[in-house]
Design an enzyme around this catalytic site. Structure first.
Site, PDB file in Angstrom:
ATOM      1  N   CYS A   1       0.848  -1.200   0.000  1.00  0.00           N
ATOM      2  CA  CYS A   1       0.000   0.000   0.000  1.00  0.00           C
ATOM      3  C   CYS A   1       0.879   1.244   0.000  1.00  0.00           C
ATOM      4  O   CYS A   1       1.831   1.337   0.788  1.00  0.00           O
ATOM      5  CB  CYS A   1      -0.899   0.001   1.227  1.00  0.00           C
ATOM      6  SG  CYS A   1      -1.867   1.525   1.331  1.00  0.00           S
TER       7      CYS A   1
ATOM      8  N   GLU B   1       3.491  -5.997   8.546  1.00  0.00           N
ATOM      9  CA  GLU B   1       3.830  -4.600   8.214  1.00  0.00           C
ATOM     10  C   GLU B   1       4.998  -4.117   9.078  1.00  0.00           C
ATOM     11  O   GLU B   1       5.912  -3.446   8.580  1.00  0.00           O
ATOM     12  CB  GLU B   1       2.610  -3.700   8.434  1.00  0.00           C
ATOM     13  CG  GLU B   1       2.919  -2.251   8.077  1.00  0.00           C
ATOM     14  CD  GLU B   1       1.788  -1.296   8.411  1.00  0.00           C
ATOM     15  OE1 GLU B   1       0.612  -1.667   8.265  1.00  0.00           O
ATOM     16  OE2 GLU B   1       2.100  -0.155   8.833  1.00  0.00           O
TER      17      GLU B   1
ATOM     18  N   THR C   1       0.262   1.328  10.377  1.00  0.00           N
ATOM     19  CA  THR C   1      -0.845   2.116   9.800  1.00  0.00           C
ATOM     20  C   THR C   1      -2.218   1.750  10.357  1.00  0.00           C
ATOM     21  O   THR C   1      -3.180   2.483  10.143  1.00  0.00           O
ATOM     22  CB  THR C   1      -0.893   1.910   8.274  1.00  0.00           C
ATOM     23  OG1 THR C   1      -1.033   0.505   8.014  1.00  0.00           O
ATOM     24  CG2 THR C   1       0.338   2.452   7.595  1.00  0.00           C
TER      25      THR C   1
ATOM     26  N   SER D   1      -6.260  -9.712  10.989  1.00  0.00           N
ATOM     27  CA  SER D   1      -6.389  -8.371  10.416  1.00  0.00           C
ATOM     28  C   SER D   1      -6.326  -7.347  11.536  1.00  0.00           C
ATOM     29  O   SER D   1      -7.268  -7.206  12.321  1.00  0.00           O
ATOM     30  CB  SER D   1      -7.715  -8.251   9.652  1.00  0.00           C
ATOM     31  OG  SER D   1      -8.050  -6.898   9.468  1.00  0.00           O
ATOM     32  N   SER D   2      -5.235  -6.612  11.592  1.00  0.00           N
ATOM     33  CA  SER D   2      -5.021  -5.667  12.695  1.00  0.00           C
ATOM     34  C   SER D   2      -6.135  -4.636  12.765  1.00  0.00           C
ATOM     35  O   SER D   2      -6.702  -4.363  13.830  1.00  0.00           O
ATOM     36  CB  SER D   2      -3.668  -4.972  12.517  1.00  0.00           C
ATOM     37  OG  SER D   2      -3.510  -3.929  13.440  1.00  0.00           O
TER      38      SER D   2
HETATM   39 FE1  SF4 Z   1      -3.308   1.019   3.067  1.00  0.00          FE
HETATM   40 FE2  SF4 Z   1      -4.595   1.720   5.276  1.00  0.00          FE
HETATM   41 FE3  SF4 Z   1      -5.675  -0.001   3.642  1.00  0.00          FE
HETATM   42 FE4  SF4 Z   1      -3.552  -0.712   5.079  1.00  0.00          FE
HETATM   43  S1  SF4 Z   1      -5.582  -0.207   5.846  1.00  0.00           S
HETATM   44  S2  SF4 Z   1      -3.891  -1.148   2.913  1.00  0.00           S
HETATM   45  S3  SF4 Z   1      -2.411   1.238   5.083  1.00  0.00           S
HETATM   46  S4  SF4 Z   1      -5.217   2.169   3.158  1.00  0.00           S
END
Ligand code: SF4
Length: 328
Positions: free
Chosen positions: A110, A140, A178, A236-237
């Site tokens: 991302c 991540e 994120t 999934s955080s």
């Molecule tokens: Fe990107 Fe936020 Fe989606 Fe993660 S949750 S893929 S950082 S837009």
């Protein structure tokens, strides 16, 4: 489904569903899933994907059915094959390994994760100690740490702050994963700042717009509901954080469910209003299955409560777009 402005009067039973908006796919997930789909269309199967492209089993199974093969490491990918890196990002050494094996790598990280990687490189170049707030072992965090392992200390929540050591308390910055809880992250930052008053902040928010918007939408609804369901996978955080946010914001009970089949009927005992949302890696079909399941049990009145509109979209990875252009 009805919108918040046109919602009919509640059903006589008082049973209804408040459906959070925004929910589900974010721009980064949409791009990552499309990257694998376009790679399959363009190159044909198999296309290898390092790690789950996004943290959702339904998505992974659907891509497997189309010819994607998910692996844990580049070493499992036959030399010369195509490999897609997941939305969560990878350390530089993963790119190097791919090059050594002659793999054709497509990076679906991302762009908002890539932004954090840039920040790490910039602060490491200036020889800062970087306190990365995030969950140890999350993909991540592993990828981001790999940009400057000698400069980074992972801080896994406020309780981890007491153990942090830095070389120079005047050259310290915090960055973050994120997909964290906004509120808990600020508690961690406050605790870090007590120890390191000159702690610098990221140049811009690291917790991404999608995480922030989904949490804010959950907070709007949670105080009004007896039960809050978040559709999402356990790894999934951002989905897990949404459950925590719902509980903290006043939902009487809050659960993460992979799909409608994971809902326990007894959770509905005495429940009038159900709050519902989904994590950033969850396709809308799984939410529809939950609203159908609830409708069969008397919760057919669904009111969508909108916190904000999202319009962000990301272009496909450059290396894929280039290939698609040259062969079209
Ligand atoms: Fe990107 Fe936020 Fe989606 Fe993660 S949750 S893929 S950082 S837009």
């Amino acid at each position: 489904m009805t919108s918040s402005t046109t919602a009919p009067a509640p059903a006589p039973s008082g049973k209804r569903v408040l459906l959070a908006k925004p929910r589900g796919y974010c721009a980064g997930v949409d791009r990552a899933v499309q990257t694998v789909e376009h790679a399959l269309d363009h190159y044909g199967a198999p296309v290898y994907v390092r790690k789950q492209i996004v943290h959702n089993l339904h998505v992974v199974r659907a891509l497997e059915a189309r010819g994607a093969i998910f692996v844990e490491e580049n070493s499992e990918v036959p030399e010369g094959s195509i490999v897609v890196f997941s939305a969560h990002g990878v350390a530089p050494e993963v790119h190097e390994q791919a090059a050594e094996r002659g793999l054709k790598a497509i990076d679906a990280t991302c762009p908002l994760v890539t932004k954090v990687h840039h920040e790490v490189r910039r602060f490491a170049k200036d020889d800062f100690d970087i306190l990365l707030i995030g969950h140890e072992g999350h993909e991540e965090v592993v990828g981001t740490s790999g940009e400057a392992p000698d400069n980074i200390t992972i801080v896994d929540g406020p309780e981890g702050v007491g153990h942090v050591e830095v070389r120079d308390p005047e050259r310290v910055v915090w960055l973050s994963q994120t997909t964290l809880s906004v509120d808990e992250t600020m508690q961690t930052v406050d605790a870090l700042r007590e120890r390191f008053p000159l702690l610098q902040s990221p140049p811009s928010d690291d917790i991404c717009y999608a995480t922030q918007n989904r949490q804010a939408a959950v907070k709007t609804i949670a105080p009004r509901v007896d039960l809050f369901l978040v559709v999402g996978s356990g790894n999934s955080s951002n989905s897990v954080r949404m459950v925590e946010v719902a509980a903290a914001a006043g939902a009487k009970a809050a659960y993460l469910v992979e799909n409608a089949g994971a809902i326990d009927e007894t959770w509905l005992d005495g429940v009038s209003i159900v709050g519902l949302s989904s994590g950033a890696s969850v396709p809308e079909i799984l939410v529809h299955e939950v609203t159908d399941w609830l409708a069969q049990r008397g919760y057919g009145d669904v009111e969508e409560v909108s916190h904000t509109e999202e319009r962000l979209a990301f272009a496909l990875p450059q290396e894929l777009r280039r290939e698609m252009r040259t062969k079209s």
